[in-house]
Enzyme design. Structure first.
Site, PDB file in Angstrom:
ATOM      1  N   ASP A 133      -2.741 -18.511   0.644  1.00 30.55           N
ATOM      2  CA  ASP A 133      -3.727 -19.199  -0.403  1.00 30.55           C
ATOM      3  C   ASP A 133      -4.353 -20.434   0.199  1.00 30.55           C
ATOM      4  O   ASP A 133      -5.556 -20.654   0.358  1.00 30.55           O
ATOM      5  CB  ASP A 133      -3.111 -19.785  -1.684  1.00 30.55           C
ATOM      6  CG  ASP A 133      -1.626 -20.528  -1.565  1.00 30.55           C
ATOM      7  OD1 ASP A 133      -1.090 -20.382  -0.346  1.00 30.55           O
ATOM      8  OD2 ASP A 133      -1.039 -20.913  -2.528  1.00 30.55           O
ATOM      9  N   ASP A 160     -12.321  -9.407   4.277  1.00 30.10           N
ATOM     10  CA  ASP A 160     -13.623  -9.319   3.595  1.00 30.10           C
ATOM     11  C   ASP A 160     -14.017 -10.779   3.560  1.00 30.10           C
ATOM     12  O   ASP A 160     -15.178 -11.086   3.563  1.00 30.10           O
ATOM     13  CB  ASP A 160     -13.356  -8.885   2.300  1.00 30.10           C
ATOM     14  CG  ASP A 160     -13.894  -7.462   2.236  1.00 30.10           C
ATOM     15  OD1 ASP A 160     -13.544  -6.645   3.133  1.00 30.10           O
ATOM     16  OD2 ASP A 160     -14.540  -7.014   1.044  1.00 30.10           O
ATOM     17  N   LYS A 198       3.280 -15.564   2.175  1.00 28.96           N
ATOM     18  CA  LYS A 198       3.640 -16.274   0.819  1.00 28.96           C
ATOM     19  C   LYS A 198       5.246 -16.535   0.727  1.00 28.96           C
ATOM     20  O   LYS A 198       6.148 -16.090   0.001  1.00 28.96           O
ATOM     21  CB  LYS A 198       3.273 -15.560  -0.263  1.00 28.96           C
ATOM     22  CG  LYS A 198       3.326 -16.200  -1.459  1.00 28.96           C
ATOM     23  CD  LYS A 198       2.095 -17.125  -1.591  1.00 28.96           C
ATOM     24  CE  LYS A 198       2.151 -17.853  -2.947  1.00 28.96           C
ATOM     25  NZ  LYS A 198       1.234 -19.164  -2.885  1.00 28.96           N
ATOM     26  N   ASP A 230      -6.165  -7.423   4.222  1.00 29.44           N
ATOM     27  CA  ASP A 230      -7.474  -6.536   3.601  1.00 29.44           C
ATOM     28  C   ASP A 230      -8.300  -7.346   3.022  1.00 29.44           C
ATOM     29  O   ASP A 230      -9.500  -7.730   3.139  1.00 29.44           O
ATOM     30  CB  ASP A 230      -6.875  -5.551   2.690  1.00 29.44           C
ATOM     31  CG  ASP A 230      -8.012  -4.946   1.761  1.00 29.44           C
ATOM     32  OD1 ASP A 230      -8.845  -4.563   2.446  1.00 29.44           O
ATOM     33  OD2 ASP A 230      -7.752  -4.972   0.571  1.00 29.44           O
ATOM     34  N   TYR A 250       0.777  -1.115  -0.097  1.00 33.06           N
ATOM     35  CA  TYR A 250      -0.096  -0.020  -0.106  1.00 33.06           C
ATOM     36  C   TYR A 250       0.966   1.346   0.001  1.00 33.06           C
ATOM     37  O   TYR A 250       0.318   2.333  -0.381  1.00 33.06           O
ATOM     38  CB  TYR A 250      -1.012  -0.032   1.297  1.00 33.06           C
ATOM     39  CG  TYR A 250      -2.205  -0.608   1.053  1.00 33.06           C
ATOM     40  CD1 TYR A 250      -1.996  -2.161   0.863  1.00 33.06           C
ATOM     41  CD2 TYR A 250      -3.308  -0.161   1.020  1.00 33.06           C
ATOM     42  CE1 TYR A 250      -3.210  -2.897   0.891  1.00 33.06           C
ATOM     43  CE2 TYR A 250      -4.616  -0.912   1.172  1.00 33.06           C
ATOM     44  CZ  TYR A 250      -4.601  -2.252   0.872  1.00 33.06           C
ATOM     45  OH  TYR A 250      -5.652  -2.996   0.669  1.00 33.06           O
TER      46      TYR A 250
HETATM   47  C1  IPM Z   1     -10.419  -1.378   3.919  1.00 31.37           C
HETATM   48  C2  IPM Z   1     -10.531  -0.845   2.271  1.00 31.37           C
HETATM   49  C3  IPM Z   1      -9.319   0.060   2.116  1.00 31.37           C
HETATM   50  C4  IPM Z   1      -7.979  -0.787   2.222  1.00 31.37           C
HETATM   51  C5  IPM Z   1      -9.150   0.878   0.937  1.00 31.37           C
HETATM   52  C6  IPM Z   1     -10.537   2.010   0.766  1.00 31.37           C
HETATM   53  C7  IPM Z   1      -8.249   2.029   0.784  1.00 31.37           C
HETATM   54  O1  IPM Z   1     -10.702  -1.934   1.555  1.00 31.37           O
HETATM   55  O2  IPM Z   1     -10.464  -0.621   4.766  1.00 31.37           O
HETATM   56  O3  IPM Z   1     -10.410  -2.580   4.014  1.00 31.37           O
HETATM   57  O4  IPM Z   1      -7.735  -1.253   1.434  1.00 31.37           O
HETATM   58  O5  IPM Z   1      -7.397  -0.595   3.478  1.00 31.37           O
HETATM   59 MN    MN Z   2     -10.905  -3.700   2.400  1.00 37.75          MN
END
Ligand code: IPM
Ligand code: MN
Ligand code: NAD
Length: 365
Positions: A220, A248, A188, A244, A141
């Site tokens: 993975d 999710d 990884k 990240d 990032y």
């Molecule tokens: C998160 C989001 C952010 C990230 C983006 C919006 C920069 O996906 O907070 O998970 O990738 O950290």
């Molecule tokens: Mn995210």
């Protein structure tokens, strides 16, 4: 106690979910007699529109002077064609860097009332309780150099130093001690040098925690195991990008991305935000689930305000509302009626007041 909180609603569903979170925080202040001062500032696309910058100086100054920051979400399809530096997301990344919270805590547990809402068979997901500790200020990032070498070649830099890995690893091990004493470190290392360093440093830190079981898991394999045996994880320690993605994915364990909170700690000012984004597909319709934002308030109360009783009250109120069948559309099954964002906020606030009254009456008797 008094606490100065900066609210950054941001874009899309951000203002909708933070409105409910702010209301809950206000109600906690009223019930438990705390003076919470809330001030609202611009960030993301909303800030670009009004001030020409995704992180105006006024916003940054207010955040740096605050006791805690609560953010909704940033991002808007209008900026889809812009380069990363000119998008709403750049404001959030700059804010994270400036506030300094390098450890992003993302808990994802299977709520008993939502076990039948996940894609898993109930017996497989029940009891799943994961804490992802995501390194937030390094890795791909922020790595330099980055950009275009020529119009057809782009590059980013994945770089980690020993000290960056060590400090976030310590947070993960410390937190594991208050849980089931297991850390799964994600990398990884079969391909990347940064992952070799990551693995070596985490192993070294782990020697200071002989009571915590450490395993190294390839990213993975971790993704696969999260989908087949999520209950096998306790604390997951991951770098910025892997964390990240995996956080999710962990939404599948919780029933919806809309219920996941986060806290970014270890810096000058702690930052709280739901894991989800601005959800342009449902923005402005009152369909968003505010639980991720409200549960972020609980994390704020625990970590920044050091009010564990109040934090627990918010978490219990969420539990009670869910157990009583309160569902926004993301959680509703076919044929079930669903609540609006505001109605879900109401249900949680109602549960909070009831729990408080019951406790209060009990002590008065
Ligand atoms: C998160 C989001 C952010 C990230 C983006 C919006 C920069 O996906 O907070 O998970 O990738 O950290
Ligand atoms: Mn995210
Ligand atoms: P998203 O998280 O916004 O949405 C993904 C899916 O989940 C959508 O279908 C959405 O409707 C649903 N969803 C998300 N939150 C929900 C909630 N509270 N209640 C009900 N449903 C919910 O991810 P995306 O669509 O890939 O990204 C949209 C924008 O948000 C992008 O600009 C992205 O960069 C940004 N984003 C910001 C943050 C943040 O501010 N922390 C986090 C992730 C994404």
């Amino acid at each position: 106690m008094s606490l100065n909180v900066v609210l950054l609603p941001g874009d899309g569903i951000g203002p909708e979910v933070t409105a409910e979170a702010a209301r809950l925080l206000g109600r906690i202040g009223e019930l438990y007699r705390h003076a919470f001062q809330l001030s609202t500032c611009l960030v993301g696309g909303a800030a670009i529109e009004q001030e020409g910058s995704s992180l105006p100086a006024r916003t940054l100054d207010a955040c740096l002077a605050a006791d805690a920051v609560l953010l909704g979400a940033v991002g808007h399809p209008r900026y889809e064609d812009r380069s990363p530096a000119d998008r709403p997301e750049a404001g959030l990344l700059a804010l994270r860097k400036a506030l300094g919270g390098f450890a992003n805590l993302r808990p994802a547990a299977c709520h008993p009332a939502l076990a039948d809402r996940t894609p898993f068979r109930t017996e497989r997901v029940q009891g799943a309780d994961i804490l992802i500790v995501r390194e937030l200020l390094g890795g791909l990032y922020f790595g330099e150099p980055r950009g275009y070498r020529d119009p057809e070649t782009a590059f980013n830099t994945l770089v980690y130093s020993k000290s960056e890995v060590e400090r976030v690893a310590r947070v993960a091990f410390d937190l594991a001690r208050g849980r089931r004493r297991r850390v799964s470190s994600i990398d990884k290392a079969n391909v990347l040098e940064t992952s070799r360093l990551w693995r070596n440093v985490v192993t070294e830190v782990g020697r200071d925690y002989p009571d915590v079981a450490l395993e190294h898991v390839y990213v993975d394999t971790c993704a696969m195991r999260m989908a087949t045996n999520p209950a096998s994880f306790d604390v997951i320690l991951a770098d910025n990008l892997f964390g990240d993605i995996l956080s999710d994915q962990a939404a599948s364990v919780a029933g919806s991305l809309g219920v996941l909170p986060s806290a970014s700690v270890g810096g000058r000012v702690d930052l709280y935000e739901p894991v989800h984004g601005s959800a342009p597909d449902i923005a402005g319709q009152g369909l968003a689930n505010p639980i991720g934002a409200i549960a972020s308030v609980a994390m704020l109360l625990r970590h920044s305000a050091r009010l564990p009783r109040e934090a627990q009250a918010v978490e219990q109120a969420i539990d009670v509302a869910l157990a009583s069948g309160a569902r926004t559309r993301d959680l509703a099954g076919p044929g079930e009626t669903s609540l609006s964002t505001r109605e879900m906020g109401d249900a949680i606030e109602h549960a909070l007041v009831e729990l408080f009254d019951r406790h209060h009456t009990y002590h008065a008797v």
